[in-house]
Design an enzyme around this catalytic site. Structure first.
Site, PDB file in Angstrom:
ATOM      1  N   GLU A 113     -54.700 -13.347 -32.927  1.00 11.52           N
ATOM      2  CA  GLU A 113     -55.406 -12.624 -34.004  1.00 11.52           C
ATOM      3  C   GLU A 113     -56.062 -13.606 -34.976  1.00 11.52           C
ATOM      4  O   GLU A 113     -57.155 -13.335 -35.492  1.00 11.52           O
ATOM      5  CB  GLU A 113     -54.420 -11.704 -34.730  1.00 11.52           C
ATOM      6  CG  GLU A 113     -53.981 -10.543 -33.848  1.00 11.52           C
ATOM      7  CD  GLU A 113     -52.798  -9.784 -34.413  1.00 11.52           C
ATOM      8  OE1 GLU A 113     -51.724 -10.409 -34.569  1.00 11.52           O
ATOM      9  OE2 GLU A 113     -52.930  -8.596 -34.708  1.00 11.52           O
ATOM     10  N   GLU A 133     -47.294  -8.260 -28.174  1.00 11.30           N
ATOM     11  CA  GLU A 133     -46.415  -7.529 -29.103  1.00 11.30           C
ATOM     12  C   GLU A 133     -45.694  -6.364 -28.434  1.00 11.30           C
ATOM     13  O   GLU A 133     -44.536  -6.073 -28.720  1.00 11.30           O
ATOM     14  CB  GLU A 133     -47.233  -6.999 -30.294  1.00 11.30           C
ATOM     15  CG  GLU A 133     -47.652  -8.064 -31.288  1.00 11.30           C
ATOM     16  CD  GLU A 133     -48.965  -8.723 -30.943  1.00 11.30           C
ATOM     17  OE1 GLU A 133     -49.446  -8.591 -29.793  1.00 11.30           O
ATOM     18  OE2 GLU A 133     -49.524  -9.391 -31.828  1.00 11.30           O
TER      19      GLU A 133
HETATM   20  N1  CAA Z   1     -41.607 -16.761 -33.193  1.00 10.56           N
HETATM   21  C1  CAA Z   1     -40.539 -17.536 -33.412  1.00 10.56           C
HETATM   22  N2  CAA Z   1     -40.185 -18.558 -32.610  1.00 10.56           N
HETATM   23  C2  CAA Z   1     -40.945 -18.785 -31.530  1.00 10.56           C
HETATM   24  C3  CAA Z   1     -42.079 -18.003 -31.224  1.00 10.56           C
HETATM   25  C4  CAA Z   1     -42.403 -16.952 -32.128  1.00 10.56           C
HETATM   26  N3  CAA Z   1     -43.498 -16.177 -31.950  1.00 10.56           N
HETATM   27  N4  CAA Z   1     -42.629 -18.452 -30.081  1.00 10.56           N
HETATM   28  C5  CAA Z   1     -41.881 -19.483 -29.675  1.00 10.56           C
HETATM   29  N5  CAA Z   1     -40.845 -19.690 -30.555  1.00 10.56           N
HETATM   30  C6  CAA Z   1     -39.798 -20.681 -30.478  1.00 10.56           C
HETATM   31  C7  CAA Z   1     -38.779 -20.341 -29.408  1.00 10.56           C
HETATM   32  O1  CAA Z   1     -37.827 -19.403 -29.881  1.00 10.56           O
HETATM   33  C8  CAA Z   1     -38.179 -21.689 -29.152  1.00 10.56           C
HETATM   34  O2  CAA Z   1     -37.294 -22.028 -30.214  1.00 10.56           O
HETATM   35  P1  CAA Z   1     -35.875 -22.749 -29.918  1.00 10.56           P
HETATM   36  O3  CAA Z   1     -36.273 -24.104 -29.387  1.00 10.56           O
HETATM   37  O4  CAA Z   1     -35.223 -22.789 -31.252  1.00 10.56           O
HETATM   38  O5  CAA Z   1     -35.177 -21.913 -28.900  1.00 10.56           O
HETATM   39  C9  CAA Z   1     -39.383 -22.623 -29.256  1.00 10.56           C
HETATM   40  O6  CAA Z   1     -40.352 -21.927 -30.058  1.00 10.56           O
HETATM   41  C10 CAA Z   1     -40.014 -22.923 -27.927  1.00 10.56           C
HETATM   42  O7  CAA Z   1     -40.244 -21.700 -27.252  1.00 10.56           O
HETATM   43  P2  CAA Z   1     -39.801 -21.434 -25.713  1.00 10.56           P
HETATM   44  O8  CAA Z   1     -38.525 -22.157 -25.421  1.00 10.56           O
HETATM   45  O9  CAA Z   1     -39.832 -19.965 -25.476  1.00 10.56           O
HETATM   46  O10 CAA Z   1     -40.994 -22.183 -24.966  1.00 10.56           O
HETATM   47  P3  CAA Z   1     -41.674 -21.775 -23.564  1.00 10.56           P
HETATM   48  O11 CAA Z   1     -42.632 -22.885 -23.279  1.00 10.56           O
HETATM   49  O12 CAA Z   1     -40.662 -21.420 -22.537  1.00 10.56           O
HETATM   50  O13 CAA Z   1     -42.484 -20.416 -23.868  1.00 10.56           O
HETATM   51  C11 CAA Z   1     -43.982 -18.988 -25.129  1.00 10.56           C
HETATM   52  C12 CAA Z   1     -43.532 -20.427 -24.823  1.00 10.56           C
HETATM   53  C13 CAA Z   1     -44.627 -18.360 -23.899  1.00 10.56           C
HETATM   54  C14 CAA Z   1     -44.997 -19.096 -26.259  1.00 10.56           C
HETATM   55  C15 CAA Z   1     -42.782 -18.129 -25.540  1.00 10.56           C
HETATM   56  O14 CAA Z   1     -42.050 -18.843 -26.548  1.00 10.56           O
HETATM   57  C16 CAA Z   1     -43.153 -16.798 -26.110  1.00 10.56           C
HETATM   58  O15 CAA Z   1     -43.406 -15.859 -25.370  1.00 10.56           O
HETATM   59  N6  CAA Z   1     -43.162 -16.691 -27.462  1.00 10.56           N
HETATM   60  C17 CAA Z   1     -43.357 -15.413 -28.179  1.00 10.56           C
HETATM   61  C18 CAA Z   1     -44.782 -14.909 -28.054  1.00 10.56           C
HETATM   62  C19 CAA Z   1     -44.907 -13.587 -28.775  1.00 10.56           C
HETATM   63  O16 CAA Z   1     -44.281 -12.605 -28.455  1.00 10.56           O
HETATM   64  N7  CAA Z   1     -45.800 -13.560 -29.793  1.00 10.56           N
HETATM   65  C20 CAA Z   1     -46.096 -12.368 -30.551  1.00 10.56           C
HETATM   66  C21 CAA Z   1     -45.260 -12.351 -31.783  1.00 10.56           C
HETATM   67  S1  CAA Z   1     -45.369 -10.811 -32.662  1.00 10.56           S
HETATM   68  C22 CAA Z   1     -46.778 -10.927 -33.601  1.00 10.56           C
HETATM   69  O17 CAA Z   1     -47.470 -11.917 -33.572  1.00 10.56           O
HETATM   70  C23 CAA Z   1     -47.045  -9.744 -34.467  1.00 10.56           C
HETATM   71  C24 CAA Z   1     -48.415  -9.669 -35.013  1.00 10.56           C
HETATM   72  O18 CAA Z   1     -49.357  -9.236 -34.379  1.00 10.56           O
HETATM   73  C25 CAA Z   1     -48.695 -10.002 -36.388  1.00 10.56           C
END
Ligand code: CAA
Length: 261
Positions: A113, A133
């Site tokens: 976004e 999301e």
């Molecule tokens: N929020 C908080 N922490 C996050 C994060 C997020 N959106 N994305 C990644 N992290 C953190 C993980 O929890 C992890 O922390 P720890 O080392 O403490 O465990 C660290 O970053 C590394 O992440 P991964 O181990 O998961 O790394 P990966 O390479 O295996 O995967 C990824 C990367 C595909 C980005 C995966 O982390 C992921 O799917 N993240 C979430 C994506 C998501 O759902 N985003 C939407 C959020 S909701 C939103 O944004 C609402 C809105 O519209 C306003």
């Protein structure tokens, strides 16, 4: 107060809004939202910033809003906060100067976004974009249900929003979600080069173009044309319009040196 995770770096007329929270993949926490809004306000106000690059560094643009923080929030917490959440991204969208997002790695959820709030998006060949999301049982809250369909069309947007699936750079280019795909090491430098072209351009003409396109595309055609007519007449009040037209008559096209007034 010194910002911890978002800073504005200014060089040669270009401001870079740099997200820097690497341990959490630049996740956009409440603090990051506040700092982002402040950086966008500073980029808007500073006359030495003529164009802006939004960048999250070489590894990740932003993996979305901070899910760990959001998981603690209630409905009423979010009612109280959602204006500020959207406001941070809107502050970037409303910077009255050319803005390009330079996307390395993931731009997901709120990260996607944020990229959508820029005027253009340059993506690394390793970029991954998406609005996941729905996989969390929630929906985009920083403009994704509105800016994504306006950019790629409602069907493609709904496909991405309903599924939450990740889109790689080539598909993003094919559907118009990004404007250029570049080798990862060149994304930021190419974005800087694109923005740098506007460092010596006529800022009030750029501003009038951006506001006319943005306000016009939020309106019906007749209203948009009215916005354009007013903006067109208004730029005749700038010194740069005198300079630009006089330079054309005296020296031919594209040689004007603008004072930015
Ligand atoms: N929020 C908080 N922490 C996050 C994060 C997020 N959106 N994305 C990644 N992290 C953190 C993980 O929890 C992890 O922390 P720890 O080392 O403490 O465990 C660290 O970053 C590394 O992440 P991964 O181990 O998961 O790394 P990966 O390479 O295996 O995967 C990824 C990367 C595909 C980005 C995966 O982390 C992921 O799917 N993240 C979430 C994506 C998501 O759902 N985003 C939407 C959020 S909701 C939103 O944004 C609402 C809105 O519209 C306003």
């Amino acid at each position: 107060m010194t910002a911890e995770f978002v800073r504005l770096e200014v060089a040669d007329g270009v401001g870079t809004i740099r997200l820097d929270r690497p341990k959490a993949m630049n996740a956009i926490s409440l603090q990051v939202q506040d700092e982002l809004r402040a950086a966008a306000a500073e980029a808007t106000e500073r006359s030495d910033v003529r164009a802006v690059v939004v960048w999250g560094g070489e590894k990740v643009f932003a993996a979305g809003n901070d899910v760990k923080e959001m998981a603690t929030m209630s409905y009423t917490d979010m009612v109280d906060r959602v204006d500020a959440l959207q406001g941070a991204v809107n502050a970037v969208a409303r910077i009255p100067k050319p803005v390009v997002a330079a996307v390395n790695g993931y731009a997901l959820g709120g990260g996607c976004e944020l990229a959508l709030a820029a005027d253009l998006r340059f993506a690394a060949d390793n970029a991954v974009l998406g609005q996941p999301e729905v996989l969390l049982g929630i929906i985009p809250g920083a403009g994704g249900t509105q800016r994504l369909p306006r950019l790629v069309g409602p069907s493609r947007a709904k496909d991405l929003l309903f599924s939450g699936r990740f889109v790689k750079a080539e598909e993003a280019l094919a559907i118009g979600l990004v404007d250029r795909v570049l080798p990862a090491a060149e994304v930021y430098t190419e974005a800087l080069a694109w923005a740098g072209r506007f460092a010596t351009a006529a800022p009030y003409a750029l501003r009038a173009i951006k506001e006319s396109v943005d306000r016009g595309s939020e309106s019906d055609l007749e209203t948009g044309l009215q916005i354009e007519r007013q903006a067109f007449a208004a730029v005749f009040a700038t010194e740069d319009s005198r300079t630009g037209m006089r330079s054309f008559i005296d020296n031919g096209p594209g040689k004007a040196t603008f004072d930015g007034r």
